[in-house]
Design an enzyme around this catalytic site. Sequence first.
Site, PDB file in Angstrom:
ATOM      1  N   LYS A  77       0.848  -1.198   0.000  1.00 18.83           N
ATOM      2  CA  LYS A  77       0.000   0.000   0.000  1.00 18.83           C
ATOM      3  C   LYS A  77       0.880   1.245   0.000  1.00 18.83           C
ATOM      4  O   LYS A  77       1.943   1.254   0.637  1.00 18.83           O
ATOM      5  CB  LYS A  77      -0.883  -0.061   1.262  1.00 18.83           C
ATOM      6  CG  LYS A  77      -1.887   1.058   1.411  1.00 18.83           C
ATOM      7  CD  LYS A  77      -2.726   0.804   2.662  1.00 18.83           C
ATOM      8  CE  LYS A  77      -3.764   1.879   2.906  1.00 18.83           C
ATOM      9  NZ  LYS A  77      -4.557   1.612   4.113  1.00 18.83           N
ATOM     10  N   SER A 152      -9.551   1.508   3.491  1.00 18.73           N
ATOM     11  CA  SER A 152      -8.741   2.279   2.577  1.00 18.73           C
ATOM     12  C   SER A 152      -7.748   1.440   1.752  1.00 18.73           C
ATOM     13  O   SER A 152      -7.286   1.892   0.707  1.00 18.73           O
ATOM     14  CB  SER A 152      -7.958   3.331   3.355  1.00 18.73           C
ATOM     15  OG  SER A 152      -7.087   2.706   4.275  1.00 18.73           O
ATOM     16  N   SER A 176      -9.549  -1.000   7.580  1.00 17.93           N
ATOM     17  CA  SER A 176      -9.057  -0.824   6.208  1.00 17.93           C
ATOM     18  C   SER A 176      -8.426  -2.032   5.536  1.00 17.93           C
ATOM     19  O   SER A 176      -8.205  -1.999   4.331  1.00 17.93           O
ATOM     20  CB  SER A 176      -8.057   0.311   6.167  1.00 17.93           C
ATOM     21  OG  SER A 176      -8.753   1.502   6.036  1.00 17.93           O
TER      22      SER A 176
HETATM   23  N1  GLN Z   1     -12.759   3.522   7.044  1.00 16.29           N
HETATM   24  C1  GLN Z   1     -12.071   3.899   8.244  1.00 16.29           C
HETATM   25  C2  GLN Z   1     -11.732   5.355   8.221  1.00 16.29           C
HETATM   26  O1  GLN Z   1     -11.980   5.987   7.224  1.00 16.29           O
HETATM   27  C3  GLN Z   1     -10.868   3.030   8.451  1.00 16.29           C
HETATM   28  C4  GLN Z   1      -9.654   3.539   7.838  1.00 16.29           C
HETATM   29  C5  GLN Z   1      -8.468   2.675   8.116  1.00 16.29           C
HETATM   30  O2  GLN Z   1      -8.578   1.624   8.721  1.00 16.29           O
HETATM   31  N2  GLN Z   1      -7.328   3.156   7.686  1.00 16.29           N
HETATM   32  O3  GLN Z   1     -11.232   5.878   9.180  1.00 16.29           O
END
Ligand code: GLN
Length: 474
Positions: A77, A152, A176
């Site tokens: 990532k 994400s 994420s």
């Molecule tokens: N969807 C969650 C957020 O927007 C999780 C993001 C993540 O785990 N990096 O904060």
Amino acid sequence: MDTYHSLKLLQLELKQEKYSLTSVVKYYLNQIKVQKHLNVFLDVYETEALAKAEELQKKLKAGKPLGKLFGLVIGIKDVLVQENYKVRAASKILEGFESQFTGTAVQRLLDEDAIIIGSQNCDEFAMGSSNENSAFGPTLNAADNSKVAGGSSGASAVAVQAGLCMASLGTDTGGSVRQPAAFCGVVGLKPTYSRISRYGLIAFASSFDCIGILSKNIEDNALILEVIAGHDEFDSTVSSEKVPAYAENLQLDKKLKIAFVKETLESEALQPEIKEATLSKLEWLKSQGHQVEEVTFLYLDYLLPTYYILTTAEASSNLSRFDGVRYGYRASEVQDVESMYKLSRTQGFGEEVKRRIMLGTFVLSADYFDDYYTKAQKVRRIIRDETSAVFAEYNFIIMPTTPTTAFSLGTKRDNPAEMYLEDVFTVQANVVGSPAISIPNGKDKQNLPIGLQIMADSFKERELYAFADYLMKS
Ligand code: GLN
């Protein structure tokens, strides 16, 4: 090269000279080109990946000892740094930036003979649930290109789903890794907080951030964790708890006590097919002689507010370092230092990142600090205690990974509150720090993958993997 099954099998076939590692890497490089419309990779390390394949092939020929991850073609990532490589956190603000060092997890992959094939798209600074908050455009779900990948680490999941590499490293601050894994029908692990060093990971919310692993199967996932977990002198927050040989211990050796949270299955937002799929897994477990019991968790409604108050607070502090002065994007039409900061940040950050910086700055402001930040810390403690109480009696907690399967691109973008609801089942593991995994659990009527989430007590990854493997093979 046939479709990929597992690293063990690949290593065996490479040793038997059924094909060469170079041809394997070429296969993936070609797949990345053929499926470019999915928008998975921000950079492809073609030359380096081929060179490493050649080098490893020679090592094999010479009969030298091979690394544990020999031949693993993996993507990372775009929040994990590598020396002399670009890293952007899918943001414009890091334009032109190259890292001066390699992060620990990535270095450990390389040391064990993995091949890094490129950096993967994601939501900007890992903030999002659909991969639509990227300065480089959304990643598409390979099961249906009109659907989101999840986020994400959306591209890291699609990369495995679409066969563009064998596994990916993502990050999980609130779901994420697990949420995109569920949307794409792959395995996604968020380990215990502090299990993997975060040296070389661009920080979002430091008391939540974890590097996580996306893979096709449990065995690969376990092997990768084994390699990258553990003490690291560059990260004072990493645990020095011993790292077991996760991949060698995948047998389930006892009958289990499993809890499911009544409120998660009764939630109105839950898609009926996901409810059915979860219930039928629970029934199957009962039929196999495991004890499956309903528990109530009174704090479900407090999970998201706690998560979003604390993570935005931490993000507003972490992201203050991106100021246009030392590296990355700098606005050109500026009059003085202050307008340089303001314009660089205004133009460099995307909308969602700015929203979170503002929310975080607000909850940390002198007038509201106690009402929000301090209170959320107290609630976090209560949630931890309540969760520990469940783990004192049960081996695992099962729940759906997400309330819905992958939704259509563009449908939740303009409604942040609705987007935040996507994380309703995943944030608990981050709020308490425990490990959790998402595994595929069938498909809905639209043929979109459904995920099942299993949560375990801290540092119980070995048991979690064994149980997940058992369920996947059921
Ligand atoms: N969807 C969650 C957020 O927007 C999780 C993001 C993540 O785990 N990096 O904060």
